[in-house]
Design an enzyme around this catalytic site. Structure first.
Site: not given
Ligand code: ADQ
Length: 489
Positions: A156, A365
Protein backbone atom coordinates in the site's frame (compact mmCIF):
# COMPACT_ATOMS: atom_id res chain seq x y z
CA UNK A 1 -15.12 -20.23 -7.08
CA UNK A 2 -12.09 -19.71 -4.88
CA UNK A 3 -12.45 -18.19 -1.42
CA UNK A 4 -10.52 -14.95 -0.86
CA UNK A 5 -8.29 -14.76 2.22
CA UNK A 6 -7.00 -11.27 3.01
CA UNK A 7 -4.21 -10.98 5.54
CA UNK A 8 -3.14 -7.70 7.11
CA UNK A 9 -1.42 -6.61 10.28
CA UNK A 10 -4.48 -5.19 11.98
CA UNK A 11 -8.03 -6.09 11.14
CA UNK A 12 -11.21 -4.14 11.69
CA UNK A 13 -13.78 -6.40 13.29
CA UNK A 14 -17.12 -4.56 13.07
CA UNK A 15 -18.16 -2.81 16.30
CA UNK A 16 -14.71 -2.88 17.84
CA UNK A 17 -13.98 0.49 16.22
CA UNK A 18 -10.61 0.10 14.53
CA UNK A 19 -8.51 3.15 13.69
CA UNK A 20 -9.23 4.45 10.21
CA UNK A 21 -6.69 3.83 7.52
CA UNK A 22 -6.59 3.39 3.79
CA UNK A 23 -5.71 -0.29 3.95
CA UNK A 24 -8.67 -1.19 6.17
CA UNK A 25 -11.04 0.80 3.97
CA UNK A 26 -9.80 -1.01 0.83
CA UNK A 27 -9.65 -4.55 2.20
CA UNK A 28 -13.08 -4.39 3.79
CA UNK A 29 -14.61 -3.05 0.59
CA UNK A 30 -13.04 -5.94 -1.35
CA UNK A 31 -14.20 -8.60 1.11
CA UNK A 32 -17.72 -7.19 1.36
CA UNK A 33 -18.10 -7.62 -2.38
CA UNK A 34 -16.58 -11.10 -2.72
CA UNK A 35 -17.03 -12.62 0.74
CA UNK A 36 -14.15 -14.48 2.36
CA UNK A 37 -11.89 -14.35 5.38
CA UNK A 38 -9.89 -11.46 6.83
CA UNK A 39 -7.02 -12.62 9.02
CA UNK A 40 -4.77 -10.49 11.22
CA UNK A 41 -3.91 -9.12 14.61
CA UNK A 42 -6.99 -8.28 16.68
CA UNK A 43 -5.35 -5.64 18.85
CA UNK A 44 -4.52 -7.75 21.95
CA UNK A 45 -1.13 -8.79 23.28
CA UNK A 46 -0.50 -11.71 25.67
CA UNK A 47 2.38 -12.68 27.93
CA UNK A 48 2.90 -16.28 26.74
CA UNK A 49 2.48 -18.14 23.47
CA UNK A 50 -0.61 -16.75 21.65
CA UNK A 51 -3.46 -19.22 21.10
CA UNK A 52 -5.34 -20.14 17.94
CA UNK A 53 -7.17 -17.50 15.91
CA UNK A 54 -10.66 -16.49 17.02
CA UNK A 55 -13.14 -16.45 14.15
CA UNK A 56 -16.30 -14.39 13.94
CA UNK A 57 -18.58 -14.20 10.90
CA UNK A 58 -20.72 -11.20 9.90
CA UNK A 59 -22.65 -11.32 6.65
CA UNK A 60 -20.35 -12.77 4.00
CA UNK A 61 -17.11 -11.98 5.80
CA UNK A 62 -15.31 -14.01 8.48
CA UNK A 63 -12.84 -12.18 10.71
CA UNK A 64 -10.04 -14.26 12.22
CA UNK A 65 -7.98 -12.48 14.85
CA UNK A 66 -4.77 -13.56 16.52
CA UNK A 67 -3.08 -12.15 19.61
CA UNK A 68 0.58 -11.23 19.53
CA UNK A 69 3.22 -11.88 22.14
CA UNK A 70 3.76 -8.83 24.37
CA UNK A 71 7.55 -9.01 24.12
CA UNK A 72 7.51 -9.06 20.32
CA UNK A 73 4.80 -6.53 19.59
CA UNK A 74 6.67 -3.32 20.26
CA UNK A 75 9.79 -4.43 18.38
CA UNK A 76 7.76 -5.74 15.44
CA UNK A 77 5.19 -2.97 15.08
CA UNK A 78 6.66 0.24 16.50
CA UNK A 79 10.16 -0.98 15.72
CA UNK A 80 10.92 -2.76 12.47
CA UNK A 81 7.62 -2.04 10.68
CA UNK A 82 7.14 1.60 11.62
CA UNK A 83 10.62 2.90 12.51
CA UNK A 84 12.56 0.98 9.86
CA UNK A 85 10.43 0.03 6.85
CA UNK A 86 7.95 2.94 6.96
CA UNK A 87 10.50 5.80 6.87
CA UNK A 88 12.75 3.91 4.45
CA UNK A 89 9.94 3.18 1.99
CA UNK A 90 8.86 6.85 2.19
CA UNK A 91 12.41 8.02 1.43
CA UNK A 92 12.57 9.67 4.87
CA UNK A 93 15.68 7.99 6.20
CA UNK A 94 17.24 11.16 7.59
CA UNK A 95 14.01 12.01 9.38
CA UNK A 96 13.12 8.83 11.22
CA UNK A 97 15.02 5.67 10.14
CA UNK A 98 16.31 3.30 12.78
CA UNK A 99 17.49 -0.30 12.44
CA UNK A 100 18.07 -3.00 15.03
CA UNK A 101 18.69 -6.74 14.64
CA UNK A 102 16.47 -7.47 17.65
CA UNK A 103 13.54 -5.68 16.05
CA UNK A 104 14.14 -7.49 12.78
CA UNK A 105 14.09 -10.82 14.64
CA UNK A 106 10.79 -9.90 16.33
CA UNK A 107 9.34 -8.96 12.92
CA UNK A 108 10.33 -12.38 11.60
CA UNK A 109 8.89 -14.15 14.67
CA UNK A 110 5.55 -12.36 14.31
CA UNK A 111 5.38 -13.31 10.63
CA UNK A 112 6.12 -16.93 11.50
CA UNK A 113 3.41 -16.93 14.16
CA UNK A 114 0.87 -15.37 11.78
CA UNK A 115 1.67 -18.05 9.18
CA UNK A 116 1.31 -20.84 11.76
CA UNK A 117 -2.05 -19.52 12.94
CA UNK A 118 -3.37 -18.99 9.42
CA UNK A 119 -2.57 -22.45 8.05
CA UNK A 120 -5.28 -24.37 10.02
CA UNK A 121 -7.92 -21.99 8.61
CA UNK A 122 -7.01 -22.54 4.97
CA UNK A 123 -9.07 -24.59 2.50
CA UNK A 124 -8.10 -26.24 -0.73
CA UNK A 125 -9.30 -23.57 -3.18
CA UNK A 126 -8.27 -20.45 -1.30
CA UNK A 127 -6.56 -17.46 -2.88
CA UNK A 128 -4.35 -15.74 -0.30
CA UNK A 129 -3.81 -12.00 -0.54
CA UNK A 130 -1.27 -10.52 1.89
CA UNK A 131 -1.29 -6.77 2.53
CA UNK A 132 1.50 -4.36 3.24
CA UNK A 133 4.95 -3.95 4.68
CA UNK A 134 4.25 -5.54 8.08
CA UNK A 135 3.90 -8.94 6.46
CA UNK A 136 6.46 -9.13 3.65
CA UNK A 137 7.95 -12.49 4.88
CA UNK A 138 4.54 -14.13 5.38
CA UNK A 139 4.41 -15.73 1.92
CA UNK A 140 7.73 -17.46 2.39
CA UNK A 141 6.70 -18.70 5.86
CA UNK A 142 3.45 -20.10 4.41
CA UNK A 143 5.37 -21.89 1.66
CA UNK A 144 7.67 -23.42 4.30
CA UNK A 145 4.56 -24.74 6.05
CA UNK A 146 3.50 -26.47 2.83
CA UNK A 147 0.90 -23.99 1.51
CA UNK A 148 0.69 -24.52 -2.22
CA UNK A 149 -2.16 -22.13 -3.09
CA UNK A 150 -1.58 -18.88 -5.02
CA UNK A 151 -0.29 -16.18 -2.66
CA UNK A 152 -0.22 -12.52 -3.65
CA UNK A 153 1.20 -9.45 -1.96
CA UNK A 154 0.08 -5.85 -2.33
CA UNK A 155 2.16 -2.97 -1.03
CA UNK A 156 0.00 0.00 0.00
CA UNK A 157 2.97 2.32 0.50
CA UNK A 158 5.71 3.36 -1.93
CA UNK A 159 8.51 0.94 -2.81
CA UNK A 160 11.96 2.53 -2.77
CA UNK A 161 14.52 2.37 -5.55
CA UNK A 162 17.44 0.02 -4.81
CA UNK A 163 19.72 2.97 -4.05
CA UNK A 164 17.44 3.82 -1.13
CA UNK A 165 16.46 0.23 -0.28
CA UNK A 166 20.02 -0.94 0.22
CA UNK A 167 20.39 1.33 3.24
CA UNK A 168 18.55 -1.55 4.93
CA UNK A 169 20.95 -4.25 6.18
CA UNK A 170 18.30 -6.90 5.40
CA UNK A 171 17.32 -5.64 1.95
CA UNK A 172 18.38 -8.80 0.13
CA UNK A 173 16.21 -10.95 2.38
CA UNK A 174 13.32 -8.56 1.82
CA UNK A 175 13.60 -8.85 -1.96
CA UNK A 176 13.94 -12.61 -1.69
CA UNK A 177 10.77 -12.72 0.44
CA UNK A 178 8.87 -10.68 -2.14
CA UNK A 179 9.84 -13.10 -4.88
CA UNK A 180 8.19 -15.94 -2.94
CA UNK A 181 4.77 -14.57 -3.92
CA UNK A 182 3.00 -15.43 -7.16
CA UNK A 183 1.80 -11.85 -7.67
CA UNK A 184 3.42 -8.72 -6.25
CA UNK A 185 1.34 -5.57 -6.66
CA UNK A 186 2.24 -1.90 -6.35
CA UNK A 187 0.30 1.36 -6.44
CA UNK A 188 2.20 3.01 -9.33
CA UNK A 189 4.57 2.37 -12.22
CA UNK A 190 7.29 4.17 -10.23
CA UNK A 191 7.02 1.63 -7.42
CA UNK A 192 7.12 -1.25 -9.88
CA UNK A 193 10.20 0.23 -11.55
CA UNK A 194 11.85 0.56 -8.13
CA UNK A 195 11.09 -3.09 -7.36
CA UNK A 196 12.59 -4.11 -10.68
CA UNK A 197 15.72 -2.10 -9.85
CA UNK A 198 16.11 -4.25 -6.72
CA UNK A 199 15.53 -7.49 -8.62
CA UNK A 200 18.10 -6.49 -11.26
CA UNK A 201 20.59 -5.57 -8.53
CA UNK A 202 20.44 -9.03 -6.99
CA UNK A 203 19.58 -11.40 -9.81
CA UNK A 204 20.75 -9.40 -12.84
CA UNK A 205 18.91 -7.80 -15.76
CA UNK A 206 17.99 -11.21 -17.16
CA UNK A 207 15.54 -11.65 -14.30
CA UNK A 208 13.41 -8.80 -15.70
CA UNK A 209 10.87 -9.98 -18.27
CA UNK A 210 9.40 -7.56 -20.83
CA UNK A 211 5.83 -7.87 -19.51
CA UNK A 212 6.87 -6.49 -16.11
CA UNK A 213 7.15 -9.92 -14.49
CA UNK A 214 10.33 -11.25 -12.96
CA UNK A 215 11.91 -14.68 -13.20
CA UNK A 216 13.85 -15.74 -10.12
CA UNK A 217 15.10 -19.17 -9.09
CA UNK A 218 13.15 -20.92 -11.86
CA UNK A 219 9.92 -19.23 -10.78
CA UNK A 220 7.89 -16.63 -12.63
CA UNK A 221 6.52 -13.82 -10.45
CA UNK A 222 3.88 -11.51 -11.85
CA UNK A 223 4.77 -7.98 -10.71
CA UNK A 224 2.23 -5.34 -11.63
CA UNK A 225 0.53 -2.04 -10.91
CA UNK A 226 -2.88 -2.10 -9.22
CA UNK A 227 -3.79 1.45 -8.14
CA UNK A 228 -6.18 1.36 -5.21
CA UNK A 229 -9.45 3.22 -5.66
CA UNK A 230 -12.62 4.16 -3.82
CA UNK A 231 -16.28 3.14 -3.83
CA UNK A 232 -17.48 6.03 -5.99
CA UNK A 233 -21.26 5.58 -5.68
CA UNK A 234 -21.11 4.80 -1.97
CA UNK A 235 -18.95 7.84 -1.24
CA UNK A 236 -21.07 10.14 -3.37
CA UNK A 237 -24.17 9.09 -1.48
CA UNK A 238 -22.34 9.47 1.84
CA UNK A 239 -21.14 12.94 0.89
CA UNK A 240 -24.61 14.13 -0.11
CA UNK A 241 -26.12 12.67 3.03
CA UNK A 242 -23.27 13.95 5.20
CA UNK A 243 -23.55 17.47 3.83
CA UNK A 244 -27.16 17.58 4.99
CA UNK A 245 -26.28 16.33 8.50
CA UNK A 246 -26.46 18.43 11.65
CA UNK A 247 -22.70 18.20 12.15
CA UNK A 248 -21.93 19.66 8.74
CA UNK A 249 -24.63 22.32 9.09
CA UNK A 250 -23.03 23.38 12.37
CA UNK A 251 -19.67 23.62 10.63
CA UNK A 252 -20.98 25.77 7.74
CA UNK A 253 -22.92 27.95 10.16
CA UNK A 254 -19.77 28.53 12.22
CA UNK A 255 -17.83 29.60 9.10
CA UNK A 256 -20.19 32.59 8.64
CA UNK A 257 -19.71 32.66 4.89
CA UNK A 258 -15.93 32.17 4.98
CA UNK A 259 -14.31 29.78 2.52
CA UNK A 260 -13.14 26.42 3.86
CA UNK A 261 -9.78 24.85 3.07
CA UNK A 262 -9.58 21.28 4.39
CA UNK A 263 -6.90 18.68 5.14
CA UNK A 264 -7.63 15.12 6.34
CA UNK A 265 -4.70 12.86 7.16
CA UNK A 266 -3.52 10.42 9.79
CA UNK A 267 -1.06 12.35 11.93
CA UNK A 268 2.09 11.14 10.20
CA UNK A 269 5.29 12.90 9.19
CA UNK A 270 4.93 11.50 5.66
CA UNK A 271 1.75 13.53 5.13
CA UNK A 272 3.60 16.87 4.90
CA UNK A 273 1.59 18.56 7.63
CA UNK A 274 4.34 20.81 8.98
CA UNK A 275 5.17 21.93 5.46
CA UNK A 276 1.44 22.53 4.85
CA UNK A 277 1.05 24.67 7.98
CA UNK A 278 4.11 26.68 6.97
CA UNK A 279 2.63 27.23 3.51
CA UNK A 280 -0.70 28.35 5.00
CA UNK A 281 1.13 30.89 7.13
CA UNK A 282 2.92 32.13 3.99
CA UNK A 283 -0.43 32.28 2.18
CA UNK A 284 -1.92 34.54 4.84
CA UNK A 285 1.22 36.71 4.86
CA UNK A 286 1.48 37.09 1.09
CA UNK A 287 -2.24 37.25 0.29
CA UNK A 288 -3.52 39.38 3.17
CA UNK A 289 -6.90 39.89 1.51
CA UNK A 290 -7.73 36.38 2.77
CA UNK A 291 -7.12 37.18 6.42
CA UNK A 292 -10.46 36.81 8.16
CA UNK A 293 -12.10 35.30 5.02
CA UNK A 294 -10.69 31.76 4.87
CA UNK A 295 -10.63 28.99 7.47
CA UNK A 296 -8.26 26.04 7.25
CA UNK A 297 -9.57 22.93 9.03
CA UNK A 298 -6.98 20.18 9.46
CA UNK A 299 -8.31 16.85 10.71
CA UNK A 300 -5.45 14.62 11.87
CA UNK A 301 -6.30 11.67 14.13
CA UNK A 302 -3.34 10.47 16.18
CA UNK A 303 -1.56 7.36 15.00
CA UNK A 304 1.47 5.33 16.16
CA UNK A 305 1.73 7.39 19.33
CA UNK A 306 4.35 5.00 20.78
CA UNK A 307 6.87 5.87 18.08
CA UNK A 308 9.13 8.80 18.92
CA UNK A 309 8.96 10.47 15.52
CA UNK A 310 5.16 10.66 15.87
CA UNK A 311 5.38 12.24 19.32
CA UNK A 312 7.71 14.85 17.85
CA UNK A 313 5.56 15.68 14.82
CA UNK A 314 2.50 15.98 17.05
CA UNK A 315 4.18 18.49 19.28
CA UNK A 316 5.57 20.42 16.29
CA UNK A 317 2.08 20.68 14.79
CA UNK A 318 0.54 21.87 18.04
CA UNK A 319 3.19 24.51 18.22
CA UNK A 320 2.76 25.58 14.58
CA UNK A 321 -1.03 25.81 14.71
CA UNK A 322 -0.86 27.73 18.01
CA UNK A 323 1.68 30.12 16.59
CA UNK A 324 -0.31 30.77 13.36
CA UNK A 325 -3.49 31.33 15.34
CA UNK A 326 -1.60 33.60 17.74
CA UNK A 327 -0.25 35.66 14.82
CA UNK A 328 -3.46 36.06 12.79
CA UNK A 329 -6.57 35.27 14.87
CA UNK A 330 -9.10 37.98 15.64
CA UNK A 331 -11.81 38.01 18.27
CA UNK A 332 -14.23 36.31 15.86
CA UNK A 333 -11.93 34.30 13.54
CA UNK A 334 -9.50 31.43 14.02
CA UNK A 335 -7.30 30.79 10.95
CA UNK A 336 -6.59 27.10 11.70
CA UNK A 337 -8.94 24.61 13.28
CA UNK A 338 -6.79 21.66 14.18
CA UNK A 339 -8.64 18.48 15.25
CA UNK A 340 -6.98 15.23 16.41
CA UNK A 341 -10.15 13.17 16.05
CA UNK A 342 -11.72 10.33 14.10
CA UNK A 343 -15.05 10.97 12.42
CA UNK A 344 -17.66 8.62 10.98
CA UNK A 345 -16.85 8.33 7.31
CA UNK A 346 -20.14 9.95 6.22
CA UNK A 347 -19.44 13.03 8.36
CA UNK A 348 -15.95 13.23 6.91
CA UNK A 349 -17.34 13.05 3.38
CA UNK A 350 -19.81 15.82 4.26
CA UNK A 351 -16.93 18.04 5.45
CA UNK A 352 -15.04 17.33 2.24
CA UNK A 353 -18.08 18.26 0.17
CA UNK A 354 -18.55 21.69 1.73
CA UNK A 355 -14.85 22.63 1.43
CA UNK A 356 -13.76 24.86 -1.46
CA UNK A 357 -10.18 23.56 -1.42
CA UNK A 358 -8.43 20.39 -0.18
CA UNK A 359 -4.75 20.30 0.69
CA UNK A 360 -3.37 16.80 0.08
CA UNK A 361 0.35 17.45 0.25
CA UNK A 362 2.25 14.39 1.50
CA UNK A 363 6.02 14.41 1.17
CA UNK A 364 5.59 10.81 -0.05
CA UNK A 365 2.49 8.58 -0.20
CA UNK A 366 1.67 5.22 -1.73
CA UNK A 367 -1.62 6.45 -3.18
CA UNK A 368 -3.58 8.74 -0.79
CA UNK A 369 -7.25 7.92 -0.76
CA UNK A 370 -8.27 11.27 0.71
CA UNK A 371 -7.35 12.91 -2.61
CA UNK A 372 -9.81 10.64 -4.43
CA UNK A 373 -12.43 10.93 -1.68
CA UNK A 374 -12.34 14.73 -1.89
CA UNK A 375 -12.98 14.73 -5.63
CA UNK A 376 -15.80 12.19 -5.34
CA UNK A 377 -17.42 14.15 -2.50
CA UNK A 378 -17.78 17.31 -4.60
CA UNK A 379 -20.99 18.76 -5.95
CA UNK A 380 -20.54 18.38 -9.75
CA UNK A 381 -22.33 21.69 -10.30
CA UNK A 382 -19.92 23.61 -8.07
CA UNK A 383 -16.85 21.48 -7.35
CA UNK A 384 -13.96 22.41 -5.09
CA UNK A 385 -10.29 22.35 -6.07
CA UNK A 386 -7.73 19.72 -5.10
CA UNK A 387 -4.14 20.80 -4.37
CA UNK A 388 -2.08 17.64 -4.62
CA UNK A 389 1.53 16.69 -4.05
CA UNK A 390 3.20 15.08 -7.07
CA UNK A 391 4.91 12.77 -4.53
CA UNK A 392 1.59 11.01 -3.79
CA UNK A 393 0.77 7.97 -5.93
CA UNK A 394 -2.61 9.59 -6.66
CA UNK A 395 -0.85 12.33 -8.64
CA UNK A 396 -0.26 9.81 -11.45
CA UNK A 397 -4.02 9.56 -11.99
CA UNK A 398 -5.33 12.95 -10.78
CA UNK A 399 -3.75 15.19 -13.36
CA UNK A 400 -6.68 17.60 -13.02
CA UNK A 401 -5.44 18.64 -9.58
CA UNK A 402 -3.21 21.64 -8.95
CA UNK A 403 0.02 19.75 -8.37
CA UNK A 404 2.62 21.45 -6.18
CA UNK A 405 5.76 20.14 -4.50
CA UNK A 406 4.98 19.97 -0.75
CA UNK A 407 8.29 21.62 0.17
CA UNK A 408 7.59 24.57 -2.16
CA UNK A 409 6.13 26.98 0.39
CA UNK A 410 5.71 29.85 -2.06
CA UNK A 411 4.24 27.55 -4.73
CA UNK A 412 1.70 26.15 -2.27
CA UNK A 413 0.69 29.63 -1.11
CA UNK A 414 0.13 30.65 -4.75
CA UNK A 415 -1.83 27.47 -5.42
CA UNK A 416 -4.14 28.21 -2.46
CA UNK A 417 -4.88 31.63 -3.89
CA UNK A 418 -5.40 30.20 -7.41
CA UNK A 419 -7.70 27.48 -6.04
CA UNK A 420 -9.82 29.90 -4.02
CA UNK A 421 -10.32 32.18 -7.02
CA UNK A 422 -10.59 29.57 -9.79
CA UNK A 423 -13.48 30.16 -12.22
CA UNK A 424 -16.35 27.68 -12.11
CA UNK A 425 -15.78 26.48 -15.67
CA UNK A 426 -12.18 25.47 -14.94
CA UNK A 427 -13.18 23.77 -11.68
CA UNK A 428 -15.78 21.74 -13.54
CA UNK A 429 -13.34 20.77 -16.28
CA UNK A 430 -10.76 19.56 -13.76
CA UNK A 431 -13.40 17.73 -11.71
CA UNK A 432 -14.80 15.92 -14.76
CA UNK A 433 -11.39 14.70 -15.92
CA UNK A 434 -10.51 13.43 -12.44
CA UNK A 435 -13.85 11.67 -11.97
CA UNK A 436 -13.32 9.74 -15.20
CA UNK A 437 -10.11 8.16 -13.98
CA UNK A 438 -11.42 7.66 -10.42
CA UNK A 439 -14.39 5.74 -11.81
CA UNK A 440 -12.22 3.66 -14.12
CA UNK A 441 -9.86 2.70 -11.26
CA UNK A 442 -12.45 2.32 -8.51
CA UNK A 443 -12.25 -0.07 -5.57
CA UNK A 444 -13.90 -2.90 -7.49
CA UNK A 445 -11.42 -2.57 -10.36
CA UNK A 446 -8.57 -2.71 -7.83
CA UNK A 447 -9.52 -5.99 -6.16
CA UNK A 448 -10.89 -7.57 -9.33
CA UNK A 449 -7.65 -6.95 -11.24
CA UNK A 450 -5.52 -8.22 -8.38
CA UNK A 451 -7.54 -11.35 -7.62
CA UNK A 452 -7.83 -12.19 -11.33
CA UNK A 453 -4.05 -11.94 -11.67
CA UNK A 454 -3.69 -14.16 -8.61
CA UNK A 455 -6.24 -16.72 -9.78
CA UNK A 456 -4.47 -16.88 -13.15
CA UNK A 457 -1.34 -18.16 -11.43
CA UNK A 458 -3.24 -21.29 -10.42
CA UNK A 459 -3.42 -22.15 -14.13
CA UNK A 460 -0.38 -23.72 -15.84
CA UNK A 461 1.91 -20.89 -17.03
CA UNK A 462 2.90 -21.31 -20.67
CA UNK A 463 5.56 -18.60 -20.43
CA UNK A 464 7.30 -20.11 -17.37
CA UNK A 465 11.03 -20.55 -17.70
CA UNK A 466 12.04 -24.02 -18.78
CA UNK A 467 13.90 -24.82 -15.57
CA UNK A 468 10.82 -24.13 -13.44
CA UNK A 469 9.60 -26.99 -11.31
CA UNK A 470 5.91 -26.97 -12.26
CA UNK A 471 4.67 -28.99 -9.29
CA UNK A 472 6.16 -26.66 -6.69
CA UNK A 473 5.69 -23.01 -5.82
CA UNK A 474 8.42 -23.25 -3.21
CA UNK A 475 11.26 -20.85 -3.99
CA UNK A 476 14.88 -21.71 -3.45
CA UNK A 477 16.54 -19.57 -0.80
CA UNK A 478 19.94 -20.17 -2.37
CA UNK A 479 18.89 -17.93 -5.25
CA UNK A 480 19.77 -14.75 -3.32
CA UNK A 481 23.14 -13.55 -4.49
CA UNK A 482 23.43 -9.84 -3.76
CA UNK A 483 26.69 -8.32 -4.84
CA UNK A 484 27.50 -6.57 -1.61
CA UNK A 485 25.94 -8.42 1.31
CA UNK A 486 26.26 -11.82 2.88
CA UNK A 487 22.84 -13.43 2.56
CA UNK A 488 23.12 -15.61 5.67
CA UNK A 489 22.09 -13.80 8.84
P1 ADQ B 1 -3.05 5.90 4.85
O1 ADQ B 1 -1.65 6.34 5.08
O2 ADQ B 1 -3.86 5.63 6.06
O3 ADQ B 1 -3.11 4.60 3.91
P2 ADQ B 1 -4.96 7.29 2.99
O4 ADQ B 1 -4.83 6.61 1.70
O5 ADQ B 1 -5.18 8.75 2.87
O6 ADQ B 1 -3.72 7.08 3.95
O7 ADQ B 1 -6.21 6.67 3.73
C1 ADQ B 1 -6.71 7.18 4.92
C2 ADQ B 1 -8.17 6.73 5.09
O8 ADQ B 1 -8.58 6.99 6.42
C3 ADQ B 1 -9.10 7.49 4.16
O9 ADQ B 1 -10.11 6.63 3.69
C4 ADQ B 1 -9.69 8.56 5.08
O10 ADQ B 1 -10.98 9.00 4.72
C5 ADQ B 1 -9.70 7.87 6.41
N1 ADQ B 1 -9.54 8.85 7.49
C6 ADQ B 1 -8.52 9.71 7.66
N2 ADQ B 1 -8.73 10.50 8.73
C7 ADQ B 1 -9.91 10.15 9.25
C8 ADQ B 1 -10.69 10.59 10.37
N3 ADQ B 1 -10.30 11.59 11.17
N4 ADQ B 1 -11.86 9.98 10.62
C9 ADQ B 1 -12.27 8.98 9.79
N5 ADQ B 1 -11.59 8.52 8.73
C10 ADQ B 1 -10.43 9.08 8.46
C11 ADQ B 1 -2.15 3.71 3.33
C12 ADQ B 1 -1.09 4.37 2.45
C13 ADQ B 1 -1.74 5.21 1.37
C14 ADQ B 1 -2.72 4.36 0.56
C15 ADQ B 1 -3.65 3.59 1.47
C16 ADQ B 1 -4.51 2.60 0.69
O11 ADQ B 1 -0.21 5.16 3.23
O12 ADQ B 1 -0.78 5.77 0.50
O13 ADQ B 1 -3.50 5.19 -0.28
O14 ADQ B 1 -2.94 2.87 2.47
O15 ADQ B 1 -3.73 1.75 -0.07
Amino acid sequence: MSRLICVSNRISVPKRGAAPGGLAVGVLAALKQTGGLWFGWGGETVAGEPGEAQVLTRDKVSYATVDLQEDDFDAYYNGYANSTLWPLFHYLVARAFHYSDEQYDAYQRVNRLMAERLVPLLEEDDLIWVHDYHLIPLGQRLRELGVDRPIGFFLHIPFPHIEMLRVLPTYAELLQELTCYDVVGFQTEDDLRAFRSGVAHIWGEDALLPDGSVAVGGRHIRAGVFPIGVDVDGLQAAAEHGAASEAVKRLTHSLQGRKLVIGVDRLDYSKGLIERFTAYRRFLETHPGNVGHVTFMQIAPLSRGDVNAYVEIRSALEQASGSINGQFATADWTPIRYLNRNFPHAALMGYLRVAQVALVTPVRDGMNLVAKEFVVAQDPADPGVLILSPLAGAARELTGALQVNPYDTRGLAHAMQAALTMPLQERRRRYTSMMQVIRRNDITAWHRRFTEALAATAEPDPSATTDAAPASRTPSRASVRPSDVTPIR
